[in-house]
Design a protein around this motif. Structure first.
Motif, PDB file in Angstrom:
ATOM      1  N   SER A  99     -30.401-100.489 -31.445  1.00  0.00           N
ATOM      2  CA  SER A  99     -30.446 -99.138 -31.862  1.00  0.00           C
ATOM      3  C   SER A  99     -29.184 -98.703 -32.537  1.00  0.00           C
ATOM      4  O   SER A  99     -29.001 -98.446 -33.591  1.00  0.00           O
ATOM      5  CB  SER A  99     -30.851 -98.345 -31.199  1.00  0.00           C
ATOM      6  OG  SER A  99     -30.394 -97.568 -30.168  1.00  0.00           O
ATOM      7  N   ALA A 100     -27.913 -99.330 -31.632  1.00  0.00           N
ATOM      8  CA  ALA A 100     -26.427 -98.960 -32.038  1.00  0.00           C
ATOM      9  C   ALA A 100     -26.265-100.038 -32.888  1.00  0.00           C
ATOM     10  O   ALA A 100     -24.975 -99.652 -33.588  1.00  0.00           O
ATOM     11  CB  ALA A 100     -25.874 -99.315 -30.568  1.00  0.00           C
ATOM     12  N   ALA A 103     -26.676 -98.264 -36.161  1.00  0.00           N
ATOM     13  CA  ALA A 103     -26.680 -96.353 -36.315  1.00  0.00           C
ATOM     14  C   ALA A 103     -25.580 -96.420 -37.994  1.00  0.00           C
ATOM     15  O   ALA A 103     -24.857 -97.623 -38.308  1.00  0.00           O
ATOM     16  CB  ALA A 103     -25.893 -96.461 -34.758  1.00  0.00           C
ATOM     17  N   ASP A 105     -23.166 -95.351 -37.567  1.00  0.00           N
ATOM     18  CA  ASP A 105     -21.586 -94.673 -37.703  1.00  0.00           C
ATOM     19  C   ASP A 105     -21.167 -96.302 -36.735  1.00  0.00           C
ATOM     20  O   ASP A 105     -21.525 -96.520 -36.024  1.00  0.00           O
ATOM     21  CB  ASP A 105     -21.299 -93.772 -35.827  1.00  0.00           C
ATOM     22  CG  ASP A 105     -19.873 -94.143 -35.093  1.00  0.00           C
ATOM     23  OD1 ASP A 105     -19.810 -94.388 -36.350  1.00  0.00           O
ATOM     24  OD2 ASP A 105     -19.884 -94.003 -34.222  1.00  0.00           O
ATOM     25  N   ALA A 108     -19.723 -97.333 -33.044  1.00  0.00           N
ATOM     26  CA  ALA A 108     -21.260 -96.865 -31.893  1.00  0.00           C
ATOM     27  C   ALA A 108     -21.089 -99.252 -32.381  1.00  0.00           C
ATOM     28  O   ALA A 108     -22.080 -99.661 -31.294  1.00  0.00           O
ATOM     29  CB  ALA A 108     -22.625 -96.542 -32.336  1.00  0.00           C
ATOM     30  N   GLU A 109     -21.472 -99.390 -33.568  1.00  0.00           N
ATOM     31  CA  GLU A 109     -21.976-100.444 -33.893  1.00  0.00           C
ATOM     32  C   GLU A 109     -20.723-101.503 -32.809  1.00  0.00           C
ATOM     33  O   GLU A 109     -21.076-102.482 -32.364  1.00  0.00           O
ATOM     34  CB  GLU A 109     -22.019-101.464 -35.236  1.00  0.00           C
ATOM     35  CG  GLU A 109     -22.231-102.773 -35.382  1.00  0.00           C
ATOM     36  CD  GLU A 109     -21.843-102.490 -36.446  1.00  0.00           C
ATOM     37  OE1 GLU A 109     -22.007-103.430 -37.363  1.00  0.00           O
ATOM     38  OE2 GLU A 109     -22.608-102.233 -37.290  1.00  0.00           O
TER      39      GLU A 109
END
Length: 119
Positions: A99-100, A103, A105, A108-109
């Motif tokens: 999920s990251a 994302a 953002d 976050a990745e």
């Protein structure tokens, strides 16, 4: 000139028909391979399930002289539940990483990628 254009059209049409036939044959062959792959995968999963059942039964039989029938059953069930919980816990951790990755953002990745490198 018109005869040459008709000949060119006929040649082009023949080439297109041959290409379509080739692609159909290729897709048919790929479909057969995919069907075989799926069948072999299902058989493999069934055999893995049988092996795991045999492992649990064998463990229980091996523990009966040490723990008794009820103790062997309890130890085998408890061990299986602990392993299942560990697998689910590890899978839940991977869900967070996936999920990251998706994302919105970008930080976050980057964090997920860095964390994956350390895991």
């Amino acid at each position: 000139m018109i005869d040459q254009l008709r000949g060119l059209y006929a040649d082009g049409r023949e080439m297109i028909d041959a290409e379509i036939g080739f692609q159909k044959a290729r897709m048919s062959a790929a479909g057969r391979q995919i069907r075989t792959i799926a069948l072999l995968g299902v058989v493999g999963l069934i055999l893995i399930s049988c092996a795991l059942i045999a492992l649990v039964v064998g463990t229980m039989i091996a523990l009966i002289p040490i723990l008794g029938a009820w103790g062997a059953m309890g130890a085998t069930v408890a061990g299986s539940l602990v392993l299942a919980a560990l697998c689910f816990w590890l899978a839940a951790g991977r869900v967070g990483k996936v999920s990251a990755l998706f994302a919105a953002d970008p930080e976050a990745e980057t964090t997920a990628t860095a964390a994956e490198g350390h895991a």
